[in-house]
Design an enzyme around this catalytic site. Sequence first.
Site, short mmCIF file in Angstrom:
data_model
loop_
_atom_site.label_atom_id
_atom_site.label_comp_id
_atom_site.label_asym_id
_atom_site.label_seq_id
_atom_site.Cartn_x
_atom_site.Cartn_y
_atom_site.Cartn_z
N ASP A 77 -1.42 8.45 14.78
CA ASP A 77 -2.31 8.05 14.14
C ASP A 77 -3.45 6.72 14.51
OD1 ASP A 77 -2.92 8.48 11.10
OD2 ASP A 77 -1.53 7.73 10.83
N GLY A 108 1.36 -1.83 -0.22
CA GLY A 108 0.21 -0.18 -0.35
C GLY A 108 0.76 1.03 0.09
N LYS A 133 9.23 -0.90 5.05
CA LYS A 133 8.72 0.95 3.93
C LYS A 133 9.88 2.02 3.51
CE LYS A 133 6.43 4.05 7.30
NZ LYS A 133 6.05 4.85 8.54
N PHE A 181 3.61 9.67 3.14
CA PHE A 181 4.99 9.81 2.89
C PHE A 181 5.67 8.34 2.84
CE2 PHE A 181 3.40 13.62 4.79
CZ PHE A 181 3.96 14.40 4.01
N GLY A 182 5.02 7.20 2.63
CA GLY A 182 5.49 6.54 2.46
C GLY A 182 4.69 4.74 2.09
N GLU A 183 5.14 4.01 0.75
CA GLU A 183 5.42 2.82 0.48
C GLU A 183 5.36 1.62 1.08
OE1 GLU A 183 5.45 4.19 -4.16
OE2 GLU A 183 6.44 2.61 -3.47
#
Length: 357
Positions: free
Chosen positions: A139, A18, A41, A22-24
């Site tokens: 988060d 996904g 990540k 700010f990241g994959e």
Amino acid sequence: MKPSMIIGQYYKIVKKLGMGGFGETYIAEDLRRLGSQCVIKKLIFKSNNQEELKKAQELFNREAQTLVNLGKHDQIPYLLAYFLDNQEFYLVQEYIEGNSLEEEIRNRGKFEEQEVIEFLLGILPVLEYIHKKQVIHRDIKPSNILRRDRDKKIILIDFGGVKAPLLTNSTLPNLSGGNLTKIFTSGYTPKEQMDGYPEFNSDIYALGMTVIKALTGIEPKDISRNSSTKLLAWRTRANNVGDQLAAIIDRMIQENHIDRYKNVKEILEDLHHLGKTVVINNSRVSVLRSAINTQIPMVNIPLGKFLMILVMITGFIWGFNLLKPSKSPIPNPSPSPSSPPENGGGIFLRPDNLKKN
């Protein structure tokens, strides 16, 4: 990154999981441990500004250090490595098979009250653990909570080190370039965190909103607030939820952090009390499963069964004493045989005089 690509010398990309703010994230194979998979990540950062690049690296290192400081916990993915490769930042974490709470809600619909109680009892100790380590998650939302396939335990993921500047009222670069922006998830982030000053009970607010999403199937940002109480008008959108649990949730999501639960321990105490109550629904009496599953020490009998057996034994003794014939008292040896006992009648053992175990 493409499948079969190798990064950091040891990690072969399998597939993309996904993409976040700010990241994959990717599933990768650890070539040093044949057949072992992990999660990679990758920080996505586009800027030619060296100062911003340095700041991003500091934040990424902070996330890694946070995970190191958390140590090993059964319900938090373990950090395996972090490194810089070709000017790009990577985190390597334990791979946990399971579905996110977001997927679960989408696939099966609203949660029932008992399911929410069990969910809270599963995740609150994890939250208490990270808070004791002086970490604010910042988060918490359905997509960052997993239910592990092998044992159905709740797993808290994505500690988002790039979100760490919220602790110091800083900002972060966004994906499009050098613009600075604050990070939050609409509907789940409380005001004090959006202002850049998160508290430990900011996580409690986010968890309360997560529970509301599970109970209603609706994003909290799409639910209106009561004009007088300022609370979300979520109760009418949920399945049957008792007033006690609803009051706990409402206290978790108070707008002013001073009015919220101060810590996880307070919520667990209220849930423990809730677990001891008897819920009457449709003329049936049922004890909440959290209490039923409690084990009696040294006997290994579930509390529900123990109480049922105790009631049956007590009823049997009561009935036996009501039906058995009265007995004549032991005669006093001094009077003559023809003299009746002074009190007359027999000895009757009253139920309230029974010895209680």
